[in-house]
Design a protein around this motif. Sequence first.
Motif, PDB file in Angstrom:
ATOM      1  N   GLU A 131      -3.336   6.084   0.316  1.00 31.71           N
ATOM      2  CA  GLU A 131      -4.293   5.206  -0.454  1.00 31.71           C
ATOM      3  C   GLU A 131      -4.484   4.025   0.399  1.00 31.71           C
ATOM      4  O   GLU A 131      -3.602   3.779   1.516  1.00 31.71           O
ATOM      5  CB  GLU A 131      -3.689   4.643  -1.666  1.00 31.71           C
ATOM      6  CG  GLU A 131      -3.431   5.683  -2.780  1.00 31.71           C
ATOM      7  CD  GLU A 131      -2.998   5.108  -4.220  1.00 31.71           C
ATOM      8  OE1 GLU A 131      -3.273   5.478  -5.168  1.00 31.71           O
ATOM      9  OE2 GLU A 131      -2.889   3.841  -4.217  1.00 31.71           O
ATOM     10  N   SER A 151      -5.460   4.664  -6.839  1.00 32.44           N
ATOM     11  CA  SER A 151      -6.845   4.358  -6.521  1.00 32.44           C
ATOM     12  C   SER A 151      -7.388   5.603  -6.078  1.00 32.44           C
ATOM     13  O   SER A 151      -8.657   5.297  -5.830  1.00 32.44           O
ATOM     14  CB  SER A 151      -6.576   3.659  -5.022  1.00 32.44           C
ATOM     15  OG  SER A 151      -6.033   4.175  -4.034  1.00 32.44           O
ATOM     16  N   ARG A 152      -6.850   6.733  -6.303  1.00 32.28           N
ATOM     17  CA  ARG A 152      -7.847   7.875  -6.072  1.00 32.28           C
ATOM     18  C   ARG A 152      -8.472   8.325  -7.287  1.00 32.28           C
ATOM     19  O   ARG A 152      -8.100   7.904  -8.291  1.00 32.28           O
ATOM     20  CB  ARG A 152      -6.979   8.980  -5.454  1.00 32.28           C
ATOM     21  CG  ARG A 152      -6.379   8.904  -4.068  1.00 32.28           C
ATOM     22  CD  ARG A 152      -5.563  10.134  -3.601  1.00 32.28           C
ATOM     23  NE  ARG A 152      -5.223   9.867  -2.156  1.00 32.28           N
ATOM     24  CZ  ARG A 152      -4.838  11.131  -1.422  1.00 32.28           C
ATOM     25  NH1 ARG A 152      -4.386  12.079  -2.140  1.00 32.28           N
ATOM     26  NH2 ARG A 152      -4.613  10.836  -0.263  1.00 32.28           N
ATOM     27  N   SER A 204      -5.513  -1.522  -1.386  1.00 29.19           N
ATOM     28  CA  SER A 204      -6.418  -1.158  -2.530  1.00 29.19           C
ATOM     29  C   SER A 204      -6.199  -1.278  -3.903  1.00 29.19           C
ATOM     30  O   SER A 204      -4.643  -1.151  -4.066  1.00 29.19           O
ATOM     31  CB  SER A 204      -6.873   0.347  -2.328  1.00 29.19           C
ATOM     32  OG  SER A 204      -5.846   1.156  -2.330  1.00 29.19           O
ATOM     33  N   ARG A 205      -6.779  -1.457  -5.010  1.00 28.02           N
ATOM     34  CA  ARG A 205      -6.438  -1.706  -6.157  1.00 28.02           C
ATOM     35  C   ARG A 205      -6.671  -0.218  -6.924  1.00 28.02           C
ATOM     36  O   ARG A 205      -7.547   0.482  -6.555  1.00 28.02           O
ATOM     37  CB  ARG A 205      -7.392  -2.706  -6.871  1.00 28.02           C
ATOM     38  CG  ARG A 205      -7.426  -4.342  -6.369  1.00 28.02           C
ATOM     39  CD  ARG A 205      -8.183  -5.042  -7.172  1.00 28.02           C
ATOM     40  NE  ARG A 205      -7.917  -6.454  -6.666  1.00 28.02           N
ATOM     41  CZ  ARG A 205      -8.465  -7.443  -7.128  1.00 28.02           C
ATOM     42  NH1 ARG A 205      -9.253  -7.324  -8.301  1.00 28.02           N
ATOM     43  NH2 ARG A 205      -8.138  -8.701  -6.907  1.00 28.02           N
ATOM     44  N   PRO A 206      -5.783  -0.106  -7.906  1.00 27.81           N
ATOM     45  CA  PRO A 206      -5.716   1.172  -8.603  1.00 27.81           C
ATOM     46  C   PRO A 206      -6.977   1.191  -9.579  1.00 27.81           C
ATOM     47  O   PRO A 206      -7.745  -0.033  -9.951  1.00 27.81           O
ATOM     48  CB  PRO A 206      -4.387   1.294  -9.347  1.00 27.81           C
ATOM     49  CG  PRO A 206      -4.246  -0.271  -9.472  1.00 27.81           C
ATOM     50  CD  PRO A 206      -4.751  -1.044  -8.227  1.00 27.81           C
ATOM     51  N   ASN A 207      -7.509   2.278  -9.386  1.00 32.13           N
ATOM     52  CA  ASN A 207      -8.493   2.364 -10.920  1.00 32.13           C
ATOM     53  C   ASN A 207      -8.177   2.122 -12.131  1.00 32.13           C
ATOM     54  O   ASN A 207      -7.028   2.288 -12.475  1.00 32.13           O
ATOM     55  CB  ASN A 207      -9.130   3.968 -10.658  1.00 32.13           C
ATOM     56  CG  ASN A 207      -9.759   4.224  -9.403  1.00 32.13           C
ATOM     57  OD1 ASN A 207     -10.382   3.754  -8.833  1.00 32.13           O
ATOM     58  ND2 ASN A 207      -9.461   5.829  -8.972  1.00 32.13           N
ATOM     59  N   GLN A 265      -1.504   1.477 -16.182  1.00 34.62           N
ATOM     60  CA  GLN A 265      -1.839   2.519 -15.154  1.00 34.62           C
ATOM     61  C   GLN A 265      -1.234   4.016 -15.697  1.00 34.62           C
ATOM     62  O   GLN A 265      -1.868   5.059 -15.148  1.00 34.62           O
ATOM     63  CB  GLN A 265      -1.408   2.297 -13.787  1.00 34.62           C
ATOM     64  CG  GLN A 265      -2.371   1.142 -13.264  1.00 34.62           C
ATOM     65  CD  GLN A 265      -3.610   1.234 -13.241  1.00 34.62           C
ATOM     66  OE1 GLN A 265      -4.375   0.466 -13.953  1.00 34.62           O
ATOM     67  NE2 GLN A 265      -4.214   2.389 -12.600  1.00 34.62           N
ATOM     68  N   SER A 268       0.676  -1.129  -0.194  1.00 33.37           N
ATOM     69  CA  SER A 268       0.114  -0.055   0.011  1.00 33.37           C
ATOM     70  C   SER A 268       0.737   1.153  -0.055  1.00 33.37           C
ATOM     71  O   SER A 268       1.949   1.129   0.571  1.00 33.37           O
ATOM     72  CB  SER A 268      -0.917  -0.074   1.111  1.00 33.37           C
ATOM     73  OG  SER A 268       0.059   0.131   2.424  1.00 33.37           O
TER      74      SER A 268
END
Length: 270
Positions: free
Chosen positions: A7, A80-81, A11-14, A62, A2
């Motif tokens: 973040e 992830s934001r 969490s996984r990135p968008n 990404q 992380s």
Amino acid sequence: MSDWHGERPYSRPNRVEGGLTLRSKRGEVARTWWSRRFIDVLESFGMGGRLARGRTYARTGQVMSLSLSTSVVVALVMGSRPEPYRARIGVRKFSDEDWVRIERALADRAVFAAKLLAGEMPAEIEELFEGLGLALFPASPREMSMDCTCPDWEVPCKHLAAACYLLAESFDADPFEILAWRGRGRDDLLERLRELRAPMPAAGTAVDERLPALDTVLDAFWQRPRAEAVPAPDEPVAHHPGAVLDRLGPLSVRGRSVTDELRPLYRRLG
């Protein structure tokens, strides 16, 4: 893994549609010696372990954009934001005085320009730069700067690391980008090399500006030359039978005038 307090853990990135991805799907990223050299330089600065964090980001698209200009590379990388992070990789550019010396040295080695145009970085080019007291690739961390708008305090973060891998692959595709990063773009560099290698007229040789351009006379080169017109005589030529004798002037042999003796003959022939 992380990011630091920014973040959510694990969490996984968008997901990014149409993001930039590495051509290599596994193993080594760099294919050519010069892009491999760039990665080796970063690893020599103690970044090797942290670089690996961004390889997945670079392979899954990404990175939304990557732009290179003099001394700086800027990438937008989605985490992830909701908004992407901006990652910047800076390098010290060479001064104008340095580039004058570099261009002269490259112009003396025509094979270097030929290889660059063929998409290949000459293996001896690092020696050329070293001979000028310069380094093509950053020689120390002081020659580089990295920053990212993400909250991760480690450098490089995975966003910067992803940008580094994509930058290495861009060097694979076009070695001129390494030189552009240092301050001289492809077109400007090639134009300067053409000027330096252009043949100069010998000292004391005057250039006749009245001569036609070569491309205007090539079509007529193999044509038969036209016959020159014969200029008209200053005086009209008489056509009476004794005109030739008149042009001879007085001529005598043993006291007798030859022209007078010949006139009756010329009158009969006329």
